[in-house]
Design a protein around this motif. Structure first.
Motif, mmCIF file in Angstrom:
data_model
loop_
_atom_site.group_PDB
_atom_site.id
_atom_site.type_symbol
_atom_site.label_atom_id
_atom_site.label_comp_id
_atom_site.label_asym_id
_atom_site.label_seq_id
_atom_site.Cartn_x
_atom_site.Cartn_y
_atom_site.Cartn_z
ATOM 1 N N ASP A 155 0.761 -1.267 0.035
ATOM 2 C CA ASP A 155 -0.093 -0.150 0.154
ATOM 3 C C ASP A 155 0.995 1.224 0.031
ATOM 4 O OD1 ASP A 155 -2.241 -1.451 0.032
ATOM 5 O OD2 ASP A 155 -3.046 -0.893 2.066
ATOM 6 N N THR A 156 1.847 1.169 0.957
ATOM 7 C CA THR A 156 2.572 2.703 1.245
ATOM 8 C C THR A 156 3.423 2.891 -0.190
ATOM 9 O OG1 THR A 156 4.411 1.415 2.035
ATOM 10 C CG2 THR A 156 2.775 2.529 3.446
ATOM 11 N N LEU A 157 3.581 1.930 -1.100
ATOM 12 C CA LEU A 157 4.440 2.151 -2.304
ATOM 13 C C LEU A 157 3.700 2.405 -3.704
ATOM 14 C CD1 LEU A 157 7.152 -0.269 -1.261
ATOM 15 C CD2 LEU A 157 7.528 2.288 -1.408
ATOM 16 N N LEU A 158 2.567 2.217 -3.638
ATOM 17 C CA LEU A 158 1.642 2.592 -4.780
ATOM 18 C C LEU A 158 1.375 4.023 -5.199
ATOM 19 C CD1 LEU A 158 -0.963 -0.473 -5.126
ATOM 20 C CD2 LEU A 158 1.284 0.189 -6.552
ATOM 21 N N VAL A 159 2.385 4.743 -5.032
ATOM 22 C CA VAL A 159 2.351 6.234 -5.284
ATOM 23 C C VAL A 159 3.258 6.503 -6.623
ATOM 24 C CG1 VAL A 159 2.837 8.587 -4.326
ATOM 25 C CG2 VAL A 159 2.013 6.714 -2.842
#
Length: 434
Positions: A155-159
């Motif tokens: 989640d934290t890296l799907l930017v």
């Protein structure tokens, strides 16, 4: 498929229709879908050395290589021998085996910055765990990544991710709450000034900076001179950790991975693909004082039932031993240089805007005049022209990734004849794109 008039893919089409009734989109990973290139995925039946064969009996020169791990080519005898030995004893025990230690020893010996390593089951697990470790070690929350770099689907890296997300046109992902990504910042790849500015403003709050040392998920994009040096200098200055995501570049661009080639010592490194010899695997490693924060010796928890399973470990050991032989990387680099030079000439002869390059056996090309130094540059590519090129190459027996935003990989099994056939196919295909 659009190439059905030239090669028969009827059985693949039947299998894809059947899969679509049972599997979302008919594929178990979005990058396998071919919608962006105007077709449907081929279903593969077998592979050997540099070649893959689909269920309709068509043969292709393979430059996907299972998305990178097949650096020795498919079904290398030493890898097969190692797997057969393990199959006689058992496939998973959920308990330590000596193979885990043997592979860990090889990784530590070959990669300059790694003193201890923890095995996991995928690149996503490796990066996710590395970031948790970085936050636990520093006591900070903010993570910095770079636009177009894909570090798995945590989640934290799907930017501002690249690769499949870029191909599908998804800006991030539904299902990821704003609260989860509020501590993740994304900056332009190779943008030293922007990174410096962010670190000067909030460097003392940054837990880690994670980066693909050679970007491979917006196409292959090389780092500019000074970029990684700036990351290393400023993370050290402000007490943040530098994480190299070497899932793709690890042992692909050099025996010491990208960090060995570039002369940069990250604090934590993430691996996958090649260290499993084609089987599901991941790993993260780094300085001993950081790694010793992981349970059971430290408070940062991470676990996995199949982590270090003997099949993946055996295939990884066999692979790393083979690539350690003298002259291995020099020969691989020469093959890749020949391929890239041929592709550039084919485009130039056809009068097509095109740029290409490689680092070791990891290569990439873009249908734009370039240079391509960032995700914004990569997005200037002519995607329709790429799609037509992809389909044309497929009809001529060359298997490429079905996305402009992917790298291509050369293996030790590719022959000069393979390269010559590929360049000839590219030359003919390029002429039809004008």
């Amino acid at each position: 498929m659009n190439n059905a008039s030239k090669i028969n893919t009827s059985r693949s089409q039947e299998l894809f229709a059947e899969a679509g009734r049972l599997i979302p989109g008919g594929v178990n990973s979005p990058v396998r879908a071919c919608g962006s290139v105007g077709g449907e995925p081929l279903f593969i039946e077998k592979a050997d050395k540099s070649l893959i064969y689909d269920v309709d009996g068509n043969c292709y020169i393979d430059y996907v290589g299972s998305w990178g791990p097949m650096i020795l080519g498919h079904r290398h005898p030493e890898v097969i021998k190692a797997l057969e030995k393990v199959l006689k004893t058992g496939t998973s025990f959920g308990a330590p085996t000596s193979l885990e230690t043997e592979l860990a020893s090889l990784v530590v010996d070959m990669v300059p910055s790694v003193e201890k390593v923890r095995m996991v089951n995928s690149g996503t697990e490796a990066t996710m765990s590395a970031l948790r470790l970085a936050r636990g070690f520093t006591g900070r929350d903010i993570i910095i990544k770079f636009d177009g770099c894909y570090h798995g689907h945590a989640d934290t890296l799907l930017v501002a991710a690249g690769s499949g997300v870029a191909t599908l046109g998804i800006p991030g992902s539904p299902g990821v709450p704003d609260a989860v990504i509020k501590n993740t910042l994304s900056i332009g790849y190779n943008n030293i000034d922007a990174f410096t500015d962010v670190m000067e403003k909030m460097g003392d709050k940054v837990a880690a900076v994670i980066v693909e040392p050679v970007a491979g998920n917006m196409g292959m994009v090389a780092p500019l001179n000074g970029f990684h040096e700036a990351l290393r200098e400023l993370t050290a200055k402000y007490g943040a950790l530098l994480i190299f995501d070497e899932v793709m570049t690890g042992f692909r661009v050099d025996k010491g991975s990208a960090q060995g080639l570039l002369g940069i010592m990250p604090d934590i490194s993430c691996f996958g693909k090649i260290i499993g010899g084609g089987l599901p695997v991941g790993a993260y490693g780094g300085r001993a004082d950081i790694m010793d924060k992981i349970a059971p010796v430290g408070p940062v928890y991470q676990a996995g039932t199949l982590s270090g399973n003997p099949l993946a470990m055996a295939a990884g050991v066999a692979t790393l031993k083979e690539i350690s032989k003298p002259g291995f990387y020099e020969a691989l680099d020469a093959k890749t240089e020949k391929l890239v030079t041929g592709l550039k000439k084919a485009a130039s002869d056809a009068g097509i805007d095109f740029c290409a390059g490689h680092i070791g056996s990891m290569a990439g090309f873009f249908f734009t005049g370039g240079p391509v130094n960032s995700f914004d540059d990569a997005k200037k590519s002519d995607l329709d022209r790429f799609a037509r090129f992809y389909r044309g190459m497929l009809t001529k027996g060359v298997y490429l990734a079905p996305s402009q935003f992917e790298a291509l990989f050369v293996s030790a099994a590719h022959t000069d004849e393979d390269i010559d056939k590929t360049v000839s196919a590219a030359s003919e295909t390029m002429k039809g794109l004008v």
